[in-house]
Design a protein around this motif. Structure first.
Motif, PDB file in Angstrom:
ATOM      1  N   THR A 188      73.424  31.127 -22.404  1.00 31.13           N
ATOM      2  CA  THR A 188      73.500  32.580 -22.592  1.00 31.13           C
ATOM      3  C   THR A 188      72.108  33.180 -22.775  1.00 31.13           C
ATOM      4  OG1 THR A 188      73.953  32.169 -24.944  1.00 31.13           O
ATOM      5  CG2 THR A 188      75.832  32.569 -23.506  1.00 31.13           C
ATOM      6  N   ALA A 189      71.476  32.856 -23.898  1.00 34.63           N
ATOM      7  CA  ALA A 189      70.200  33.485 -24.229  1.00 34.63           C
ATOM      8  C   ALA A 189      69.094  33.119 -23.236  1.00 34.63           C
ATOM      9  CB  ALA A 189      69.786  33.109 -25.653  1.00 34.63           C
ATOM     10  N   LEU A 190      68.927  31.811 -22.969  1.00 32.69           N
ATOM     11  CA  LEU A 190      67.849  31.402 -22.073  1.00 32.69           C
ATOM     12  C   LEU A 190      68.112  31.826 -20.630  1.00 32.69           C
ATOM     13  CD1 LEU A 190      66.667  27.874 -23.283  1.00 32.69           C
ATOM     14  CD2 LEU A 190      65.503  30.059 -23.434  1.00 32.69           C
ATOM     15  N   VAL A 191      69.373  31.772 -20.205  1.00 34.16           N
ATOM     16  CA  VAL A 191      69.705  32.239 -18.855  1.00 34.16           C
ATOM     17  C   VAL A 191      69.399  33.730 -18.722  1.00 34.16           C
ATOM     18  CG1 VAL A 191      71.631  32.688 -17.276  1.00 34.16           C
ATOM     19  CG2 VAL A 191      71.396  30.450 -18.356  1.00 34.16           C
ATOM     20  N   TYR A 192      69.688  34.497 -19.768  1.00 36.47           N
ATOM     21  CA  TYR A 192      69.378  35.938 -19.733  1.00 36.47           C
ATOM     22  C   TYR A 192      67.871  36.166 -19.614  1.00 36.47           C
ATOM     23  CZ  TYR A 192      68.724  40.735 -21.257  1.00 36.47           C
ATOM     24  OH  TYR A 192      68.327  42.055 -21.338  1.00 36.47           O
ATOM     25  N   VAL A 193      67.090  35.403 -20.388  1.00 37.75           N
ATOM     26  CA  VAL A 193      65.638  35.548 -20.322  1.00 37.75           C
ATOM     27  C   VAL A 193      65.136  35.222 -18.913  1.00 37.75           C
ATOM     28  CG1 VAL A 193      63.441  34.588 -21.141  1.00 37.75           C
ATOM     29  CG2 VAL A 193      65.266  35.106 -22.772  1.00 37.75           C
ATOM     30  N   GLU A 194      65.639  34.159 -18.326  1.00 39.09           N
ATOM     31  CA  GLU A 194      65.190  33.754 -16.990  1.00 39.09           C
ATOM     32  C   GLU A 194      65.586  34.763 -15.925  1.00 39.09           C
ATOM     33  OE1 GLU A 194      65.683  29.043 -18.226  1.00 39.09           O
ATOM     34  OE2 GLU A 194      67.115  29.998 -16.875  1.00 39.09           O
ATOM     35  N   ASP A 195      66.819  35.271 -16.004  1.00 38.30           N
ATOM     36  CA  ASP A 195      67.307  36.211 -14.992  1.00 38.30           C
ATOM     37  C   ASP A 195      66.735  37.609 -15.152  1.00 38.30           C
ATOM     38  OD1 ASP A 195      68.793  34.306 -13.736  1.00 38.30           O
ATOM     39  OD2 ASP A 195      70.715  34.894 -14.595  1.00 38.30           O
TER      40      ASP A 195
END
Length: 559
Positions: A188-195
């Motif tokens: 959730t959090a890291l995927v949001y940062v990457e996207d």
């Protein structure tokens, strides 16, 4: 169990150090999992958006990474048990993962390490150069090797810090609780940062988490308990088979003195005076004949005489293999939910309110949340309550058996939900398109029950399997024992892929537009296969007897 490292500290100091080592292991585990899933969860999108790789090719790369990552722990476990010890292997894998993440982060930060972005509105994109792909593949290989080799190694290292089997059961429950919780944060959090912010920042956070994990690991390295490798345990097991074949003409004896009973000093089992009657053919490997033993008591012909302990170790592996094999189809629902459910979500209404839309891949977070919650509930409430009501603990085989039932129920729920989705699609004539699946006016919330149920199944399955293999495998194969769960996942991944591909080729159930297919029939097939596998498990469990005497004594004392 390996003993704690020798020191001049008092017993109280030693106990404090062991407790401190456990907390350090928790920090190391969190950092490793956060860094690993931080890049792995979103790797397909990264390959497509930043390296202009076609989605099918990106999916194949991701499949290879997932499959191989679950095979690597077996190699690491073999090296640990045979030569280096699990602590050394864990340290090496941590370092390899760190180097891989450094390179992967550089590919996101430096434009020269990836192709230029596609022009807006154009379908023509420049492919990455051979040098760029080489650097990418090296970074992914190192990151996956390090992550795959570390995950289950930490389970063994952590369990080695504990003495009582009951404490080890609790440790494995909380190991997987941390596992699912960190995976959820990464998804959730890291995927949001990457996207939404920056790939470089997202991968940088993964690198930082891995770096902190390495620092914590080495900070407590001196006070960890260390297993001493005894040489290849697999060689000793092969010797049992060879010796038994070479002595196949001998008549078995009932006398204790006729069998070689040397111990290696690392085993806690209470050995019988004579071999067990099961798999009697192997007992000949420990039967002493003239010329087998030197005058000083050592073995003169190791490929013709084995210790009684080695014979019983091989028997333990033979007994537990059917239980392990049944776990392959038990794990398939987890793999299916990671793939087919995402395809369903793409063809459903994923809006929450008027502005926010759930990413299709993030739907899997429901399973992670479910697993995390139920692992904690089972450990703190269900298992203790069961023991108070029945006067007996819920055994490891019973937990795995419950997981079989839950996963069959999960597949049945999935089939019913998909059947309803298809009816709505047909009612709205959404099955006319040949290539793409139109959005069915059915909320994605319908998928949540099956995801919650598969999470419950995992909460029973993986801690139970890991604890069972750790306690029932020979002491010389402790690291291999925890890695067997990873091997199950890897094999299940490939088997489920092959089965789905087979059904796609011989039936019309899985066209490109799933609104025209019969995905519900695919789920019903897995219901049947899961039910047959459950029957197979029940037969295996019926004839299986726990071999770890220490575990049996602990269970009896807890009644």
């Amino acid at each position: 169990m390996a003993e704690a490292k020798e020191s001049n500290n008092s017993p109280g100091d030693t106990e404090s150090q062991v407790s401190d080592s456990r907390s350090k292991k928790g920090g190391t585990m969190t950092g490793v999992l956060l860094s690993g899933y931080g890049w792995l969860t979103n790797i397909i999108v990264y390959l497509v958006e930043e390296f202009n790789i076609e989605s099918i090719d990106a999916s194949q790369i991701s499949n290879v990474l997932h499959g191989c990552m679950n095979m690597i722990p077996i190699i690491g476990a073999f090296i640990a048990d045979s030569y280096l010890g699990i602590n050394v292997v864990s340290a090496i894998c941590n370092f390899i993962s760190l180097l891989g993440l450094i390179m992967l982060t550089l590919t996101a930060k430096l434009g020269s390490l990836r192709p230029p972005p596609c022009e807006t509105g154009s379908n023509l994109c420049q492919a990455p150069s051979k040098q760029q792909m080489a650097i990418l593949y090296v970074s992914l290989t190192m990151a996956s090797v390090g992550f795959g080799g570390t995950r289950y190694a930490l389970a063994t290292v952590g369990a080695n810090q504990l003495d009582k089997p009951k404490d080890k059961d609790t440790f494995f429950n909380w190991f997987f609780f941390i596992w699912y919780s960190v995976w959820m944060i990464s998804s959730t959090a890291l995927v949001y940062v990457e996207d939404s912010i920056s790939w470089g920042l997202g991968y940088g956070i993964s690198f930082a988490a891995n770096f902190v994990a390495v620092v914590i690991f080495f900070a407590g390295y001196k006070i960890y308990r260390h297993d001493k490798p005894q040489g290849s345990p697999f060689t000793a097991l092969i010797r049992v088979v060879v010796a038994a074949v070479r002595k196949r003409g001998l008549i078995l004896s009932s006398k204790t003195d006729d069998y070689y009973q040397e111990h290696d000093g690392t085993d806690h089992h209470v050995m019988p005076a004579t071999p067990n009657r099961s798999f009697r053919f192997l007992n000949r490997a420990a039967l002493k004949t003239e010329g087998d033993i030197n005058s000083d008591g050592s073995v003169a012909r190791p490929w013709k005489l084995c210790s009684l302990q080695q014979v019983e170790d091989l028997k333990n592996l033979i007994r537990i293999f059917p239980i392990w094999s049944s776990a392959i189809f038990l794990t398939i629902p987890m793999v299916i939910q990671q793939t087919i459910t995402v395809i369903q979500a793409l063809a459903m209404d994923r809006h929450l309110g008027s502005k926010f839309k759930i990413p299709a891949a993030s739907i899997i977070v429901v399973t992670l949340i479910s697993s995390s919650i139920f692992v904690a509930l089972f450990d703190r409430f269900l298992f203790p309550t069961w023991q108070r009501w029945t006067g007996r603990p819920l055994t490891l085989l019973q937990r795995i058996g419950i997981a079989h039932v839950v996963n069959v129920i999960c597949m049945a729920i999935s089939a019913l939900v998909e059947s309803k989705r298809l009816k709505i699609a047909h009612a709205h004539n959404l099955d006319d398109q040949a290539q793409h699946s139109a959005i069915v006016p059915m909320t994605v919330w319908w998928l949540f029950p099956q995801l919650v149920v598969v999470g419950i199944g995992e909460a029973f399955q993986f801690p139970g399997q890991t604890a069972l293999y750790y306690q029932e495998f020979p002491v010389s194969l402790r690291s291999t024992a925890t890695a067997m769960v990873s091997l199950v996942v890897g094999i299940a991944f490939y088997v489920s892929t092959a089965l789905v591909d087979l059904m796609r080729n011989v039936t019309g159930w899985l066209p490109k537009n799933i609104n025209r297919g019969r995905l519900d029939n695919v789920y019903w097939v897995f219901v049947v296969l899961g039910s047959l596998n459950f029957i197979y498990f029940l037969v295996c469990a019926k004839f299986y007897k726990y071999q770890n005497i220490e575990k049996e004594v602990d269970d009896y004392a807890s009644r």
